[in-house]
Write a protein that holds these residues in place. Structure first.
Motif, PDB file in Angstrom:
ATOM      1  N   PHE A 203      19.189 -44.226 -23.625  1.00  0.00           N
ATOM      2  CA  PHE A 203      19.436 -45.572 -22.759  1.00  0.00           C
ATOM      3  C   PHE A 203      20.922 -45.584 -22.559  1.00  0.00           C
ATOM      4  CE2 PHE A 203      15.127 -46.655 -24.185  1.00  0.00           C
ATOM      5  CZ  PHE A 203      14.525 -46.874 -22.979  1.00  0.00           C
ATOM      6  N   GLU A 238       7.189 -44.253 -24.308  1.00  0.00           N
ATOM      7  CA  GLU A 238       7.448 -45.562 -24.075  1.00  0.00           C
ATOM      8  C   GLU A 238       8.922 -45.707 -23.398  1.00  0.00           C
ATOM      9  OE1 GLU A 238       8.050 -49.722 -26.611  1.00  0.00           O
ATOM     10  OE2 GLU A 238       7.006 -48.046 -27.658  1.00  0.00           O
ATOM     11  N   GLY A 239       9.726 -45.096 -23.850  1.00  0.00           N
ATOM     12  CA  GLY A 239      10.817 -45.004 -23.361  1.00  0.00           C
ATOM     13  C   GLY A 239      11.466 -44.698 -21.904  1.00  0.00           C
ATOM     14  N   ASN A 241       8.938 -44.857 -19.792  1.00  0.00           N
ATOM     15  CA  ASN A 241       8.566 -46.290 -18.956  1.00  0.00           C
ATOM     16  C   ASN A 241       9.219 -47.250 -18.556  1.00  0.00           C
ATOM     17  OD1 ASN A 241       5.803 -44.961 -18.018  1.00  0.00           O
ATOM     18  ND2 ASN A 241       5.085 -45.267 -20.101  1.00  0.00           N
ATOM     19  N   ASP A 242       9.923 -47.702 -20.009  1.00  0.00           N
ATOM     20  CA  ASP A 242      11.023 -48.757 -19.944  1.00  0.00           C
ATOM     21  C   ASP A 242      12.192 -48.458 -19.013  1.00  0.00           C
ATOM     22  OD1 ASP A 242       9.494 -49.984 -21.635  1.00  0.00           O
ATOM     23  OD2 ASP A 242      10.421 -49.476 -23.250  1.00  0.00           O
ATOM     24  N   TYR A 243      12.537 -47.016 -19.048  1.00  0.00           N
ATOM     25  CA  TYR A 243      13.883 -46.887 -18.257  1.00  0.00           C
ATOM     26  C   TYR A 243      13.501 -46.629 -16.933  1.00  0.00           C
ATOM     27  CZ  TYR A 243      18.064 -44.547 -16.965  1.00  0.00           C
ATOM     28  OH  TYR A 243      19.367 -44.259 -16.703  1.00  0.00           O
ATOM     29  N   SER A 281      -0.096 -42.954 -19.358  1.00  0.00           N
ATOM     30  CA  SER A 281       0.264 -44.398 -19.086  1.00  0.00           C
ATOM     31  C   SER A 281      -0.558 -44.868 -18.053  1.00  0.00           C
ATOM     32  CB  SER A 281       1.680 -44.507 -19.115  1.00  0.00           C
ATOM     33  OG  SER A 281       2.594 -43.987 -20.212  1.00  0.00           O
TER      34      SER A 281
END
Length: 334
Positions: A203, A238-239, A241-243, A281
């Protein structure tokens, strides 16, 4: 070994063929040549030298004699602790600024030792130390440059995310060094970049890498693409999708048409990872206990629909093409 002693090693008389008393903790060996014949003889007698190529032998003119210092590149796990930590820290910046390249190599290895064994003591001067490491990365002398690269790798490994505010000047130099033709420097820089992408949070690192994906030098773009892909793979489902899978697919599409195959291969690997994450996802899977009729299954955008919605027609076509072939053998260079 003291700085004075190291200078003496570079000016041994011609009759002394080799230093017989170098200690385990020394980073510099010395040998004096008076002719090309002696140099050939030295290479023959030292087949197992830690110096892997002739380019790593540094020559210093001393009047009618030529002194050759052979630099030992010590792996991180083989470095030893130091005794006088306080004195070492107090004199470190001055040593790194020395005009004597031998002393600079010694100081760079001291940075490595202090970082590994005395991390906290370096924090107050870390910013200044990194600036001087960058200066050494720019040094035309290959021994200084490679030692600085190894120092950068240890800095990444030890300080991890704490280094992020100072990573830019290190990153640009390592990308440059990993793109040059001098093989042993190039390989060391590539290893340092792998350490960086392994140790620094994706990130934090991805925004630092992204500008270099559009660098005018295609070799730098290729190295940056490989680093970018490795960092994204560390994010996980998850990361990613978050990014933002939307912006990541656009980056992958832009690199697919790049000039060098390394960029295209990294983009292909990235696209396949994004496809896997998207399908996990975004495409609903019916529960095993439920068997709805085909007409009753919820509508969902397929990977193809997603690509066509987020990309230009040509880019979408390129991504769909590379993600519809077998995935075996796709590895980002290491």
């Amino acid at each position: 070994m003291s700085g004075k002693a190291l200078r003496v090693l570079n000016t041994l008389p011609g009759s002394e063929k080799k230093n017989e008393s170098s200690s385990k903790g020394s980073f510099i060996k010395a040998y004096v040549e008076n002719s090309n014949e002696n140099h050939t003889k030295w290479q023959t007698e030292n087949p197992a030298s830690l110096v892997s190529t002739p380019n790593e032998i540094e020559v210093v003119s001393t009047g009618v004699e030529v002194g050759t210092a052979e630099v030992e590149y010590i792996e991180s796990e083989n470095l030893n602790d130091i005794e006088d930590v306080g004195s070492s820290v107090n004199t470190l910046l001055a040593r790194l600024e020395s005009k004597d390249w031998v002393l600079v190599c010694e100081a760079l290895n001291l940075v490595r030792q202090l970082s590994i064994f005395h991390k906290e003591t370096m924090l107050e001067i870390l910013g200044n130390v990194i600036s001087l490491i960058v200066k050494s990365l720019k040094n035309p002398r290959s021994a200084v440059c490679k030692t600085a690269i190894m120092t950068s790798a240890d800095i990444f490994s030890v300080y991890r995310d704490d280094i992020i505010d100072s990573v830019d000047p290190l990153l640009v130099q390592l990308l440059l060094k990993s793109s040059q033709d001098k093989r042993f420097v190039c390989e060391a820089a590539e290893r340092a970049l792998i350490t960086m992408t392994t140790c620094v949070s994706p990130f934090l690192l991805l925004p630092k890498l992204q500008p270099y994906l559009k660098h005018k030098n295609p070799r730098i773009r290729a190295k940056a693409s490989m680093c970018f892909c490795r960092s994204v793979l560390r994010l996980g489902t998850e990361g990613i999708n978050d990014y933002g899978i939307d912006k990541l697919i656009q980056i992958a599409a832009s690199q697919l048409s790049d000039q060098l195959p390394e960029s295209r291969e990294a983009a292909r690997t990235l696209a396949l990872e994004l496809q896997t994450v998207y399908e996990k996802s975004h495409v609903p899977q019916p529960a095993e206990s439920e068997q709805p009729a085909e007409s009753e299954q919820p509508a969902a955008d397929s990977w193809v629909d997603f690509c066509q919605a987020k990309l230009s027609p040509l880019s979408a076509q390129a991504i769909i093409r590379v993600t519809s072939i077998p995935r075996e053998g796709l590895v980002v260079g290491s």
